[in-house]
Motif scaffolding. Structure first.
Motif, short mmCIF file in Angstrom:
data_model
loop_
_atom_site.label_atom_id
_atom_site.label_comp_id
_atom_site.label_asym_id
_atom_site.label_seq_id
_atom_site.Cartn_x
_atom_site.Cartn_y
_atom_site.Cartn_z
N LEU A 276 0.93 3.86 9.02
CA LEU A 276 2.25 5.14 8.72
C LEU A 276 2.27 5.14 9.71
CD1 LEU A 276 -0.65 5.11 5.78
CD2 LEU A 276 1.72 5.00 4.95
N GLN A 277 1.30 5.49 10.68
CA GLN A 277 1.26 6.62 11.51
C GLN A 277 2.79 5.65 13.28
OE1 GLN A 277 -1.76 7.36 13.30
NE2 GLN A 277 -2.78 8.49 11.51
N GLN A 278 2.52 4.89 13.30
CA GLN A 278 3.23 4.02 14.16
C GLN A 278 4.39 3.27 14.15
OE1 GLN A 278 0.34 2.44 16.85
NE2 GLN A 278 -0.52 3.95 17.04
N VAL B 89 0.88 -1.15 0.27
CA VAL B 89 -0.43 0.13 -0.19
C VAL B 89 1.21 1.06 0.29
CG1 VAL B 89 -2.07 1.11 1.47
CG2 VAL B 89 -1.85 -1.01 1.07
N ASN B 90 0.93 2.36 -0.82
CA ASN B 90 1.59 3.21 -0.66
C ASN B 90 0.86 4.27 -0.01
OD1 ASN B 90 -0.89 4.55 -1.55
ND2 ASN B 90 -0.40 5.20 -3.62
N VAL C 124 3.18 1.05 3.00
CA VAL C 124 2.97 -0.58 4.15
C VAL C 124 2.65 -1.34 3.12
CG1 VAL C 124 1.33 -0.62 5.53
CG2 VAL C 124 1.95 1.53 5.94
N ALA C 125 4.29 -2.98 4.68
CA ALA C 125 3.52 -4.01 3.70
C ALA C 125 1.89 -4.34 4.39
CB ALA C 125 4.91 -4.51 3.04
N VAL C 126 1.39 -5.23 3.47
CA VAL C 126 -0.30 -6.05 4.62
C VAL C 126 0.61 -6.99 4.18
CG1 VAL C 126 -1.86 -6.24 5.50
CG2 VAL C 126 -0.70 -3.92 4.83
N VAL C 127 0.73 -8.33 5.53
CA VAL C 127 0.00 -9.71 5.40
C VAL C 127 -0.96 -10.14 5.68
CG1 VAL C 127 0.93 -12.29 5.62
CG2 VAL C 127 2.79 -10.26 5.10
#
Length: 614
Positions: free
Chosen positions: A129-131, A96-97, A163-166
């Motif tokens: 993105l924030q933490q 995700v950008n 952001v990388a998401v699994v």
């Protein structure tokens, strides 16, 4: 009543103690299961925790986020994510950008690929993105597939580039929990159940949700558009902050109306533990049915034991009281015994005299009964002779005809012999033999009917008895031109008794039917018999005027007759009823729907030959 109250109290106390012990034992078992389940859940989440960080090391991922227009690099990243997803057996992996738009995904080949979706509203994206890290369980907005999202921020030289998401699923974990008899569920910090060994419990709530929480869940689409209705569970008793006793309803879940809860009836011990790494609560349920049965058995045993002890003590007390009363009564009994002996001696003399008088009366009664029995036999014989007297004219007429024929045949036979006509002589001799047999049959039947019947009871064929009776009355029937119709049952009927006496009854009834039908046009007498249950019913119906109420009231009284003086003694029906009573049967008379009377003979059915032989 006091003893019963004490027994009930002991049973109740033992029940409470036994149930408390069972709950304590179950809590130990529940704590052990919670340890295993929490450890398994943390291990399942922990083994994928490093996956997003792997993507931060991939140079193509960084370059794609910084140069999103490179289609060749996009293809390489998609292929890499696809192979990584297959290798790790996860649900999906995507990038995700910073604007929350999916730029690459492991399901890029699928029509419903995540590429291009806006996910900035999802908490796991904003948290990452924030933490730097985001963790979230929810239902996918594209496929509606529930799963656990692990997200990690991607940095390049202190800049946030994406952001990388699994996304992983817990289906295998749920299947493993469901293998045993464990009832377990996992709920989030809003008390929404998202994992459970009971499918119908998933996406229900442990308590009703208020409006702010529902609004927050709706904004993030955490559980898509599920109604999130409360679970059909009632907390019966709260043991402590993490333990309680609950009861489940057997209704289907509103969220899954086609899936039954399959939860057995009864009470369950619920124990809850917080999963340390996330704000989740894992709850296990253990059935109290076995503990309740044991507690109830212990209570019944305690109640019965206490009642038996009380009965034993009461019995000992009663025994002592009984001994005391016996000692007190013995003296009074001895005094009463002495007085009774005197009275017994006095009464013995009186009873001896009375006994002698009674013995004389019994002897006298026996002699009277013997005379009555002999008189009854004579009356029966007299009635038979009276019938024979009534039949004598018809029988003489019946015999005269064959005698006249015999005289003629004998004369003709002599003439035939003189002329040598042997064939005609032989024919006359055959006719003569036939007439002699007919006369012998009439006289034999008349002689058999006239003699006194002293034979022992035997099986009697109803058809034979009816035929013998009709043969004796044949001349009277022809004289009055009476048609006789017999309607026997489909099978032969047999009764137990004396054949001569039964024929006497039938002749009496048939004679009465002849007298009743003699003066009517086209007289008919119907005879039928059938087997009903264990009885043979013989009915003789005439076409006379029937029976008046006065006649029916005195039908079987001795010496009552409706015939003219000299035509009868009035003993036929009375004697017939007595004979049938001796056979264990009965005689009744009534009017037919059409003109005429019907007399019914009821006799017990005799056993068959085979059965009787055994």
């Amino acid at each position: 009543m006091l003893g019963i109250g004490i027994a009930v109290g002991c049973g109740w106390l033992v029940y409470q103690l036994s149930q408390a012990h069972a709950i304590t034992s179950l809590r130990t078992v529940g704590d052990h299961r919670l340890d295993l389940l929490v450890t398994g859940l943390e291990r399942e989440m922990g083994k994928y925790a490093y996956f997003p960080a792997i993507l931060n090391l991939k140079e193509d991922v960084h370059l794609l986020l910084e140069q999103p227009g490179d289609k060749l690099r996009l293809a390489r990243v998609n292929a890499y994510l696809e192979s990584l997803n297959q290798y790790a057996d996860t649900l999906s992996v995507y990038i995700v950008n910073p604007e929350g738009i999916v730029v690459a995904s492991s399901n890029w080949r699928q029509p419903d690929s995540y590429i291009g979706e806006h996910l900035i509203f999802r908490p796991y994206v904003t948290d990452a993105l924030q933490q730097g890290i985001g963790r979230f369980f929810g239902i996918g907005t594209t496929r509606g597939e529930p799963g656990y999202y692990l997200a990690q921020r991607l940095n390049a030289e202190e800049r946030v580039i994406g952001v990388a998401v699994v996304k992983i699923g817990f289906e295998q974990l749920q299947d493993a929990w469901s293998i045993g008899d464990t009832l377990a569920l996992v709920s989030d910090d809003n008390d929404v159940i998202f994992l459970s060994t009971v499918p119908a419990w998933r996406f229900t709530t442990l308590k009703p949700l208020d409006a702010p929480i529902r609004k927050k869940i709706a904004q993030t689409l955490q559980y898509s558009h599920r109604p999130l209705t409360p679970l059909h569970m009632k907390v019966v008793r709260q043991l402590d902050a993490d333990s309680f006793i609950a009861r489940f309803s057997a209704d289907s879940s509103p969220n899954n109306p086609g899936i039954a809860t399959a939860v057995p009836n009864g009470l369950f011990l619920g124990q809850t533990r917080t999963v340390p790494t996330v704000a989740w609560h894992l709850t296990v349920f253990l059935s109290l049915a076995t503990g309740q049965r044991l507690a109830l058995n212990h209570a019944v045993l305690a109640g019965v034991s206490s009642l038996l002890i009380l009965l034993l003590l009461w019995g000992i007390r009663q025994r002592r009281r009984y001994i005391y009363e016996q000692l007190a009564a013995r003296t009074a009994l001895q005094q009463a015994h002495d007085g009774l002996e005197r009275k017994v001696a006095e009464r013995t003399i009186e009873l001896s005299a009375a006994n002698e008088r009674l013995r004389q009366e019994i002897d006298e009664r026996a002699r009277i009964e013997q005379r009555l029995r002999a008189t009854q036999e004579e009356m029966v014989q007299a009635a038979k002779l009276a019938v024979i007297g009534q039949l004598s004219a018809e029988i003489v007429h019946e015999l005269n005809q064959p005698l006249a024929a015999l005289r003629t045949l004998a004369g003709n036979t002599v003439i035939f012999l003189r002329h040598g006509n042997l064939e005609s002589a032989y024919k006359n001799l055959d006719r003569t033999d036939h007439l002699i047999q007919r006369m012998a049959k009439i006289t034999e039947q008349l002689k058999s009917f006239a003699r006194k019947s002293s034979e022992p009871p035997q099986r009697i064929a109803i058809r034979q008895a009816v035929d013998n009776s009709l043969m004796l009355l044949e001349q009277r029937l022809r004289k009055h031109q009476i048609t006789v119709r017999t309607q026997p049952s489909t099978s032969e009927a047999w009764v137990w008794g004396n054949a001569i006496r039964l024929e006497q009854v039938l002749i009496n009834l048939l004679s009465n039917a002849v007298d009743a039908s003699a003066d009517v046009a086209e007289p008919v007498i119907e005879i039928s018999w059938e087997i009903v249950d264990c009885l043979v019913l013989i009915q003789i119906r005439d076409s006379g005027i029937g029976l008046s109420e006065t006649v029916q009231a005195q039908l079987f009284k001795p010496f009552f007759t409706t015939k003219d003086t000299g035509q009868g003694l009035g003993l036929g029906l009375a004697i017939s009823a007595d004979i049938l009573h001796e056979f264990g049967g009965r005689l009744s008379g009534a009017n037919r729907p059409e003109p005429g009377a019907v007399f019914t003979v009821e006799l017990p059915l005799a056993p068959s030959n085979n059965r009787h032989a055994h």
